[in-house]
Design a protein around this motif. Structure first.
Motif, PDB file in Angstrom:
ATOM      1  N   ARG A 112       0.834  -1.199   0.000  1.00  0.00           N
ATOM      2  CA  ARG A 112       0.000   0.000   0.000  1.00  0.00           C
ATOM      3  C   ARG A 112       0.875   1.257   0.000  1.00  0.00           C
ATOM      4  O   ARG A 112       1.788   1.384   0.820  1.00  0.00           O
ATOM      5  CB  ARG A 112      -0.894   0.012   1.255  1.00  0.00           C
ATOM      6  CG  ARG A 112      -1.846   1.196   1.339  1.00  0.00           C
ATOM      7  CD  ARG A 112      -2.581   1.186   2.664  1.00  0.00           C
ATOM      8  NE  ARG A 112      -1.697   1.452   3.789  1.00  0.00           N
ATOM      9  CZ  ARG A 112      -2.029   1.274   5.062  1.00  0.00           C
ATOM     10  NH1 ARG A 112      -3.236   0.811   5.358  1.00  0.00           N
ATOM     11  NH2 ARG A 112      -1.178   1.547   6.032  1.00  0.00           N
ATOM     12  N   PRO A 113       0.617   2.209  -0.884  1.00  0.00           N
ATOM     13  CA  PRO A 113       1.390   3.456  -0.864  1.00  0.00           C
ATOM     14  C   PRO A 113       1.045   4.285   0.370  1.00  0.00           C
ATOM     15  O   PRO A 113      -0.074   4.229   0.878  1.00  0.00           O
ATOM     16  CB  PRO A 113       0.954   4.168  -2.155  1.00  0.00           C
ATOM     17  CG  PRO A 113      -0.409   3.615  -2.455  1.00  0.00           C
ATOM     18  CD  PRO A 113      -0.384   2.195  -1.969  1.00  0.00           C
ATOM     19  N   LEU A 114       2.036   5.009   0.862  1.00  0.00           N
ATOM     20  CA  LEU A 114       1.836   5.841   2.045  1.00  0.00           C
ATOM     21  C   LEU A 114       2.389   7.232   1.777  1.00  0.00           C
ATOM     22  O   LEU A 114       3.556   7.372   1.399  1.00  0.00           O
ATOM     23  CB  LEU A 114       2.539   5.224   3.259  1.00  0.00           C
ATOM     24  CG  LEU A 114       2.448   6.015   4.563  1.00  0.00           C
ATOM     25  CD1 LEU A 114       1.003   6.061   5.058  1.00  0.00           C
ATOM     26  CD2 LEU A 114       3.356   5.407   5.630  1.00  0.00           C
TER      27      LEU A 114
ATOM     28  N   GLY B  97      10.478  -5.711   7.920  1.00  0.00           N
ATOM     29  CA  GLY B  97      11.221  -4.791   7.072  1.00  0.00           C
ATOM     30  C   GLY B  97      11.460  -3.452   7.722  1.00  0.00           C
ATOM     31  O   GLY B  97      11.260  -3.254   8.928  1.00  0.00           O
ATOM     32  N   SER B  98      11.913  -2.510   6.907  1.00  0.00           N
ATOM     33  CA  SER B  98      12.186  -1.152   7.395  1.00  0.00           C
ATOM     34  C   SER B  98      11.794  -0.136   6.337  1.00  0.00           C
ATOM     35  O   SER B  98      12.543   0.786   6.033  1.00  0.00           O
ATOM     36  CB  SER B  98      13.658  -1.003   7.783  1.00  0.00           C
ATOM     37  OG  SER B  98      14.492  -1.315   6.673  1.00  0.00           O
ATOM     38  N   LEU B  99      10.615  -0.354   5.751  1.00  0.00           N
ATOM     39  CA  LEU B  99      10.141   0.520   4.678  1.00  0.00           C
ATOM     40  C   LEU B  99       9.952   1.946   5.164  1.00  0.00           C
ATOM     41  O   LEU B  99      10.203   2.904   4.442  1.00  0.00           O
ATOM     42  CB  LEU B  99       8.820  -0.039   4.118  1.00  0.00           C
ATOM     43  CG  LEU B  99       8.227   0.669   2.899  1.00  0.00           C
ATOM     44  CD1 LEU B  99       9.200   0.620   1.730  1.00  0.00           C
ATOM     45  CD2 LEU B  99       6.890   0.027   2.521  1.00  0.00           C
ATOM     46  N   HIS B 100       9.517   2.080   6.422  1.00  0.00           N
ATOM     47  CA  HIS B 100       9.300   3.397   7.018  1.00  0.00           C
ATOM     48  C   HIS B 100      10.101   3.520   8.314  1.00  0.00           C
ATOM     49  O   HIS B 100      10.657   2.536   8.800  1.00  0.00           O
ATOM     50  CB  HIS B 100       7.805   3.616   7.277  1.00  0.00           C
ATOM     51  CG  HIS B 100       6.950   3.457   6.057  1.00  0.00           C
ATOM     52  ND1 HIS B 100       6.022   2.454   5.922  1.00  0.00           N
ATOM     53  CD2 HIS B 100       6.917   4.174   4.891  1.00  0.00           C
ATOM     54  CE1 HIS B 100       5.442   2.548   4.738  1.00  0.00           C
ATOM     55  NE2 HIS B 100       5.971   3.576   4.100  1.00  0.00           N
ATOM     56  N   GLY B 101      10.134   4.718   8.892  1.00  0.00           N
ATOM     57  CA  GLY B 101      10.827   4.937  10.150  1.00  0.00           C
ATOM     58  C   GLY B 101      10.196   4.118  11.262  1.00  0.00           C
ATOM     59  O   GLY B 101       9.045   3.677  11.160  1.00  0.00           O
TER      60      GLY B 101
ATOM     61  N   ASN C 136      -9.331  11.290   1.284  1.00  0.00           N
ATOM     62  CA  ASN C 136      -9.872  10.824   2.570  1.00  0.00           C
ATOM     63  C   ASN C 136      -8.999   9.734   3.176  1.00  0.00           C
ATOM     64  O   ASN C 136      -8.823   9.644   4.399  1.00  0.00           O
ATOM     65  CB  ASN C 136     -11.310  10.320   2.394  1.00  0.00           C
ATOM     66  CG  ASN C 136     -11.371   9.028   1.587  1.00  0.00           C
ATOM     67  OD1 ASN C 136     -10.871   8.976   0.462  1.00  0.00           O
ATOM     68  ND2 ASN C 136     -11.995   8.003   2.139  1.00  0.00           N
ATOM     69  N   ALA C 137      -8.407   8.888   2.320  1.00  0.00           N
ATOM     70  CA  ALA C 137      -7.532   7.822   2.818  1.00  0.00           C
ATOM     71  C   ALA C 137      -6.226   8.400   3.337  1.00  0.00           C
ATOM     72  O   ALA C 137      -5.754   8.027   4.424  1.00  0.00           O
ATOM     73  CB  ALA C 137      -7.258   6.818   1.704  1.00  0.00           C
ATOM     74  N   VAL C 138      -5.625   9.299   2.587  1.00  0.00           N
ATOM     75  CA  VAL C 138      -4.372   9.924   3.012  1.00  0.00           C
ATOM     76  C   VAL C 138      -4.569  10.670   4.323  1.00  0.00           C
ATOM     77  O   VAL C 138      -3.768  10.557   5.258  1.00  0.00           O
ATOM     78  CB  VAL C 138      -3.843  10.872   1.916  1.00  0.00           C
ATOM     79  CG1 VAL C 138      -2.635  11.661   2.428  1.00  0.00           C
ATOM     80  CG2 VAL C 138      -3.476  10.086   0.669  1.00  0.00           C
ATOM     81  N   ASP C 139      -5.673  11.434   4.396  1.00  0.00           N
ATOM     82  CA  ASP C 139      -5.956  12.198   5.616  1.00  0.00           C
ATOM     83  C   ASP C 139      -6.244  11.277   6.791  1.00  0.00           C
ATOM     84  O   ASP C 139      -5.854  11.562   7.932  1.00  0.00           O
ATOM     85  CB  ASP C 139      -7.148  13.138   5.386  1.00  0.00           C
ATOM     86  CG  ASP C 139      -6.826  14.279   4.431  1.00  0.00           C
ATOM     87  OD1 ASP C 139      -5.628  14.496   4.157  1.00  0.00           O
ATOM     88  OD2 ASP C 139      -7.768  14.932   3.951  1.00  0.00           O
ATOM     89  N   GLY C 140      -6.953  10.173   6.529  1.00  0.00           N
ATOM     90  CA  GLY C 140      -7.297   9.249   7.608  1.00  0.00           C
ATOM     91  C   GLY C 140      -6.078   8.585   8.219  1.00  0.00           C
ATOM     92  O   GLY C 140      -5.932   8.532   9.441  1.00  0.00           O
ATOM     93  N   ILE C 141      -5.185   8.085   7.376  1.00  0.00           N
ATOM     94  CA  ILE C 141      -3.966   7.451   7.889  1.00  0.00           C
ATOM     95  C   ILE C 141      -3.104   8.476   8.611  1.00  0.00           C
ATOM     96  O   ILE C 141      -2.536   8.197   9.669  1.00  0.00           O
ATOM     97  CB  ILE C 141      -3.189   6.787   6.734  1.00  0.00           C
ATOM     98  CG1 ILE C 141      -4.000   5.635   6.160  1.00  0.00           C
ATOM     99  CG2 ILE C 141      -1.826   6.288   7.222  1.00  0.00           C
ATOM    100  CD1 ILE C 141      -3.372   4.980   4.944  1.00  0.00           C
ATOM    101  N   SER C 142      -3.020   9.698   8.039  1.00  0.00           N
ATOM    102  CA  SER C 142      -2.224  10.753   8.678  1.00  0.00           C
ATOM    103  C   SER C 142      -2.797  11.132  10.036  1.00  0.00           C
ATOM    104  O   SER C 142      -2.046  11.413  10.977  1.00  0.00           O
ATOM    105  CB  SER C 142      -2.174  11.986   7.771  1.00  0.00           C
ATOM    106  OG  SER C 142      -1.463  11.702   6.585  1.00  0.00           O
ATOM    107  N   SER C 143      -4.126  11.132  10.149  1.00  0.00           N
ATOM    108  CA  SER C 143      -4.765  11.461  11.422  1.00  0.00           C
ATOM    109  C   SER C 143      -4.360  10.458  12.494  1.00  0.00           C
ATOM    110  O   SER C 143      -4.006  10.831  13.619  1.00  0.00           O
ATOM    111  CB  SER C 143      -6.288  11.479  11.257  1.00  0.00           C
ATOM    112  OG  SER C 143      -6.933  11.665  12.501  1.00  0.00           O
ATOM    113  N   TRP C 144      -4.411   9.155  12.147  1.00  0.00           N
ATOM    114  CA  TRP C 144      -4.012   8.137  13.112  1.00  0.00           C
ATOM    115  C   TRP C 144      -2.537   8.275  13.467  1.00  0.00           C
ATOM    116  O   TRP C 144      -2.173   8.258  14.649  1.00  0.00           O
ATOM    117  CB  TRP C 144      -4.279   6.740  12.568  1.00  0.00           C
ATOM    118  CG  TRP C 144      -3.420   5.713  13.245  1.00  0.00           C
ATOM    119  CD1 TRP C 144      -2.408   4.996  12.695  1.00  0.00           C
ATOM    120  CD2 TRP C 144      -3.457   5.339  14.634  1.00  0.00           C
ATOM    121  NE1 TRP C 144      -1.811   4.182  13.634  1.00  0.00           N
ATOM    122  CE2 TRP C 144      -2.434   4.373  14.837  1.00  0.00           C
ATOM    123  CE3 TRP C 144      -4.260   5.718  15.709  1.00  0.00           C
ATOM    124  CZ2 TRP C 144      -2.199   3.798  16.071  1.00  0.00           C
ATOM    125  CZ3 TRP C 144      -4.010   5.141  16.953  1.00  0.00           C
ATOM    126  CH2 TRP C 144      -2.997   4.192  17.123  1.00  0.00           C
TER     127      TRP C 144
END
Length: 433
Positions: free
Chosen positions: A38-40, A199-203, A278-286
């Motif tokens: 999934r892209p982030l 993995g270590s895809l993100h921090g 809405n998806a980008v904002d939702g994940i960012s909110s969490w």
């Protein structure tokens, strides 16, 4: 793409339940995207906050109070170890938990069943978490083993094979607040989750936040998802080298920010294109809630480390003053039982002579003499912990832990502004009164 899948719950007219609970009907279960593919998209502001929080967390492991914090981490994180959902949220005092832990190796009394359950689960959680940190690759079997270790009395072992849900009736999901993925979807979703965890895809912080939210969304077990979901936060942070001593009480902060926590998880569960606003904002909110909670936890842990450091310096002065009155050199000999106990008190705030013999590998006379000297100096308090057995308590350490937990239970993380909003230890004067 993430979707809401409609299903039908069959009625059970012969169950003998009230009409509301035996009825059937349609409900929708949520199926999330796989997180490995999934892209982030993260805003520069969120990335900056996450990096700042990670720096603050790393400092906890290298600052002057790091050793003391590592020693008391099991007490700070004891809310992770509540052994039954029936007592979730109950907070036995730090003294009771410390006594219950001591009782795992010695004959000790003076604590309740809740403290015993918490102490037992602390031991299990630390052992299981350490195994997950040290293994080269975490597997689905490792996650189910962690679940079994944390809930030894759970009848349903392994990944669930039935539909579960959150809120509403206990008998059907028709009015549930959230319905996780159907059972056949659980195994591939958990396989994806552990692949991402390895993995270590993100921090580290972003990864821990995503792993926790995805785990709670999958809800892979029939019971105990909250406890396992909190444990995997520490697994990620420790595997990534951010908290090798597991000293970050982030779950205590999330437990205080309950409404924001639930709202953040709900926002995380978008439907459709993961790149839609809405998806980008939702994940960012969490993730914003999670990163902020980690930063608050690091700030409070740092404050506790400073308090412990100040207390240990005060003890050194106090012991020196006492020894001078006894005609002894102010500083005990390096390597002596007295000097070694003084350094260990944050990790073991309740000891007996047997404790010292076992931990320091010394005989009875020097162990007893060292404890008596520290008690005569006013650093330790004597307490009967079993017939004929004296315990020695570093009550000031226990008080610092209790005060820290009270701050973490306040929605403003300052009890002068807002009182604790959930179970927390009593104030020291209330406990001793």
């Amino acid at each position: 793409m993430a979707e809401l899948r409609e299903s039908y719950w069959d009625a059970d007219p012969s169950s003998g339940l009230i009409a509301r609970d035996r009825r059937g009907g349609r409900y929708t279960a949520y199926i999330p995207d796989l997180i490995c593919t999934r892209p982030l998209i993260l805003s520069s502001e969120l990335s900056t906050k996450a990096a700042a929080a990670e720096r603050a967390i790393r400092k906890l492991g290298s600052g002057p109070g790091a050793k003391g914090l590592e020693g008391i981490s099991r007490l700070l994180l004891r809310s992770e170890a509540i052994a039954s959902s029936m007592i979730e949220g109950i907070a036995p005092s730090p003294q009771q938990v410390a006594l219950a832990e001591l009782a795992q190796d010695e004959e000790v009394r003076g604590f309740g069943d809740h403290a015993r359950l918490v102490a037992n689960n602390i031991t299990v959680l630390r052992r299981a978490s350490q195994e997950l940190v040290e293994t080269e690759f975490v597997t689905t079997e490792d996650v189910t083993a962690l679940h079994s270790a944390l809930l030894p009395g759970e009848r349903h072992r392994g990944l669930r094979e039935v539909q579960n849900w959150i809120g509403g009736s206990n008998r059907n999901p028709l009015e549930a607040e959230f319905v996780p993925p159907p059972a056949p979807e659980v195994e591939p979703l958990i396989a994806d989750l552990v692949s991402y965890l390895n993995g270590s895809l993100h921090g580290p912080l972003i990864q821990a936040g995503i792993v926790h939210a995805q785990f709670e969304t999958i809800h892979p077990f029939t019971d105990g998802n909250g406890r396992v979901g909190r444990a995997v936060i520490h697994t990620v942070l420790a595997r990534r080298g951010l908290t090798p001593g597991a000293i970050l009480p982030v779950s205590l902060v999330l437990a205080t920010l309950t409404h924001r926590y639930v709202a953040g998880l709900s926002a995380y569960r978008y439907v459709g294109d993961p790149l839609a606003p809405n998806a980008v904002d939702g994940i960012s909110s969490w993730l914003s809630t999670f990163v902020e909670s980690a930063a608050i936890a690091a700030e409070n842990a740092s404050r506790l480390a400073d308090d412990i450091g100040d207390l240990q310096r005060e003890w050194t002065h106090q012991l020196g003053t006492y020894r001078a009155t006894q005609g002894l050199r102010e500083e005990p000999r390096a390597g002596s039982a007295t000097a070694r106990i003084l350094q260990m008190l944050p990790e073991a705030p309740i000891m007996t002579t047997r404790t010292v013999q076992r931990i320091l590998n010394v005989s009875f006379p020097p162990a007893r003499a060292a404890l008596e000297e520290l008690a005569d100096a006013g650093i330790l308090t004597r307490k009967s912990v079993e017939r004929g057995t004296t315990g020695y308590l570093a009550s000031q350490i226990l008080d610092l832990i209790g005060l820290a937990e009270r701050r973490l239970a306040s929605t403003r993380f300052d009890t002068r502004i807002a009182r604790p909003q959930r179970s927390a230890p009593a104030l020291p004067d209330e406990r001793h009164g």
